[in-house]
Design a protein around this motif. Structure first.
Motif, mmCIF file in Angstrom:
data_model
loop_
_atom_site.group_PDB
_atom_site.id
_atom_site.type_symbol
_atom_site.label_atom_id
_atom_site.label_comp_id
_atom_site.label_asym_id
_atom_site.label_seq_id
_atom_site.Cartn_x
_atom_site.Cartn_y
_atom_site.Cartn_z
ATOM 1 N N GLN A 94 0.873 -1.173 0.000
ATOM 2 C CA GLN A 94 0.000 0.000 0.000
ATOM 3 C C GLN A 94 0.913 1.227 0.000
ATOM 4 O O GLN A 94 1.556 1.525 1.007
ATOM 5 C CB GLN A 94 -0.902 0.007 1.239
ATOM 6 N N PRO A 95 1.018 1.942 -1.118
ATOM 7 C CA PRO A 95 1.970 3.062 -1.202
ATOM 8 C C PRO A 95 1.420 4.308 -0.506
ATOM 9 O O PRO A 95 0.523 4.966 -1.002
ATOM 10 C CB PRO A 95 2.113 3.278 -2.708
ATOM 11 N N TYR A 96 1.993 4.643 0.643
ATOM 12 C CA TYR A 96 1.509 5.776 1.437
ATOM 13 C C TYR A 96 2.127 7.098 1.029
ATOM 14 O O TYR A 96 1.493 8.144 1.142
ATOM 15 C CB TYR A 96 1.766 5.515 2.920
ATOM 16 N N GLY A 97 3.385 7.105 0.584
ATOM 17 C CA GLY A 97 3.979 8.385 0.241
ATOM 18 C C GLY A 97 5.365 8.220 -0.341
ATOM 19 O O GLY A 97 5.990 7.156 -0.268
ATOM 20 N N LEU A 98 5.848 9.305 -0.947
ATOM 21 C CA LEU A 98 7.185 9.360 -1.515
ATOM 22 C C LEU A 98 7.987 10.440 -0.808
ATOM 23 O O LEU A 98 7.461 11.514 -0.501
ATOM 24 C CB LEU A 98 7.118 9.663 -3.017
ATOM 25 N N VAL A 99 9.252 10.165 -0.554
ATOM 26 C CA VAL A 99 10.145 11.093 0.138
ATOM 27 C C VAL A 99 11.398 11.279 -0.708
ATOM 28 O O VAL A 99 11.973 10.300 -1.196
ATOM 29 C CB VAL A 99 10.529 10.557 1.534
ATOM 30 N N LEU A 100 11.797 12.536 -0.897
ATOM 31 C CA LEU A 100 13.039 12.843 -1.600
ATOM 32 C C LEU A 100 14.075 13.286 -0.581
ATOM 33 O O LEU A 100 13.909 14.297 0.094
ATOM 34 C CB LEU A 100 12.802 13.964 -2.614
ATOM 35 N N LYS A 101 15.141 12.497 -0.433
ATOM 36 C CA LYS A 101 16.173 12.766 0.567
ATOM 37 C C LYS A 101 17.537 12.794 -0.119
ATOM 38 O O LYS A 101 17.987 11.778 -0.662
ATOM 39 C CB LYS A 101 16.139 11.687 1.656
ATOM 40 N N SER A 102 18.192 13.955 -0.118
ATOM 41 C CA SER A 102 19.542 14.093 -0.671
ATOM 42 C C SER A 102 19.644 13.544 -2.088
ATOM 43 O O SER A 102 20.603 12.864 -2.446
ATOM 44 C CB SER A 102 20.564 13.398 0.235
ATOM 45 N N GLY A 103 18.628 13.822 -2.907
ATOM 46 C CA GLY A 103 18.641 13.399 -4.295
ATOM 47 C C GLY A 103 18.177 11.979 -4.531
ATOM 48 O O GLY A 103 18.148 11.523 -5.676
ATOM 49 N N THR A 104 17.807 11.250 -3.485
ATOM 50 C CA THR A 104 17.343 9.864 -3.607
ATOM 51 C C THR A 104 15.871 9.786 -3.201
ATOM 52 O O THR A 104 15.485 10.309 -2.163
ATOM 53 C CB THR A 104 18.174 8.923 -2.719
#
Length: 322
Positions: free
Chosen positions: A170-180
């Motif tokens: 179940q995809p809850y969210g996307l996070v962008l951290k230091s280009g990843t």
């Protein structure tokens, strides 16, 4: 100050439909008595705010009343356009949607504030990827973004080490951290984190899931980021570090807490100022590449296999430069 609060109250009702005096007071960080006075002020100004009586009652705007964005200050307008910085939105396939939304907001702004996007663009630029990294977004990012927006269950194929695993997520969210980019998803009651660049396939099903509305993505990431990094550090090595090596170690480890913990737990310096420290690492092979960067400022004490790898590297370097 009161004008800003009145606008906030109006926009809250516009966005949420109906809210009690207590809910408004908590959102605005004022007393309920202040909310009552503000509602009267809005009504006197011609805004159709009505109170529904009863246990399920609250304040609402009559007949889908909408306000134009004439109450924005210059700082607020410029900050609004900063929120639409194009890189991450474009990676997720939302560049056109962001551009269209900005045009609509721009059309609603009073003439004196219509230079806000130009001023913001001239003064701030977000370069998300780290140095020396590819700037292309991960292959399956836009597909995952659509699944996140639609609350759709996905079949995720994921590279783990030298094998591929398949999970219903179940995809809850996307996070962008230091280009990843990272996907935060649930499997049953278990919340997990996946690097999107290790995803090898995504199938978005017709089945939707009931999102836990109490889930706070930003709060979850803050709590789990440190734990997530620690789970990657599954091995430990013992090293001797010169004063210069200890200083340079800060720039070689991926997690800031590693350096802080190593420096705090290091033993007393010997006669040459060298200290013995235990260093958490992802693996012996990763430690080998990291410690090579310290050159003669580090000596591996344990494990023997890492000591041997660095000794062989030193022999090869010596042969090259003799």
């Amino acid at each position: 100050m009161r004008v800003s609060r009145l606008i906030s109250l109006l926009l809250l009702l516009q966005a949420r439909g109906s809210m009690t005096a207590g809910e408004l007071a908590r959102e605005l960080e004022v007393s309920e008595r202040t909310v009552y006075r503000d509602v009267l002020a809005l009504s006197a100004a011609g805004v159709p705010v009505y109170a529904d009586r009863g246990r399920a009652g609250g304040y609402r705007l009559l007949g889908g009343y909408r306000t134009r964005l004439t109450g924005l200050t210059r700082d607020e307008a410029e900050a609004l356009f900063l929120a639409g910085l194009p890189g991450p939105a474009g990676d997720m396939g939302l560049a056109d949607a962001v551009a269209a939304a900005e045009l609509k907001v721009l059309a609603a702004l009073p003439p004196a504030l219509r230079d806000a996007p130009a001023r913001a663009g001239q003064r701030f630029h977000l370069d998300v990827p780290g140095w020396f990294r590819e700037t292309e977004p991960p292959l399956w990012l836009s597909e995952l973004a659509r699944a996140v927006w639609g609350d759709r269950v996905v079949e995720l194929r994921y590279r783990r080490g030298d094998r591929e695993v398949t999970r219903q997520v179940q995809p809850y969210g996307l996070v962008l951290k230091s280009g990843t980019w990272y996907l935060v998803g649930r499997i049953g009651d278990d919340t997990r984190t996946y690097r999107v660049d290790r995803v090898t396939g995504v199938e978005v099903g017709e089945e939707s899931f009931d999102r836990d509305e109490g889930f706070d993505l930003a709060g979850h990431w803050r709590e789990q980021a440190g734990s997530f990094l620690r789970t990657m550090l599954r091995a430990e090595v013992t090293v001797r570090l010169s004063p210069a090596g200890l200083r340079q170690l800060r720039h070689l480890v991926d997690a800031p807490f590693v350096y802080d913990e190593v420096a705090a737990a290091a033993g007393p310096p010997d006669g040459q100022g060298w200290v013995v420290a235990r260093l958490p690492v992802e693996s012996v092979q990763v430690a080998y590449h990291q410690l090579l960067g310290l050159g003669p400022e580090v000596e591996v004490v344990d494990p023997p296999e890492l000591r041997q790898l660095l000794a062989e590297a030193a022999d090869r370097l010596g042969a090259l430069y003799r």
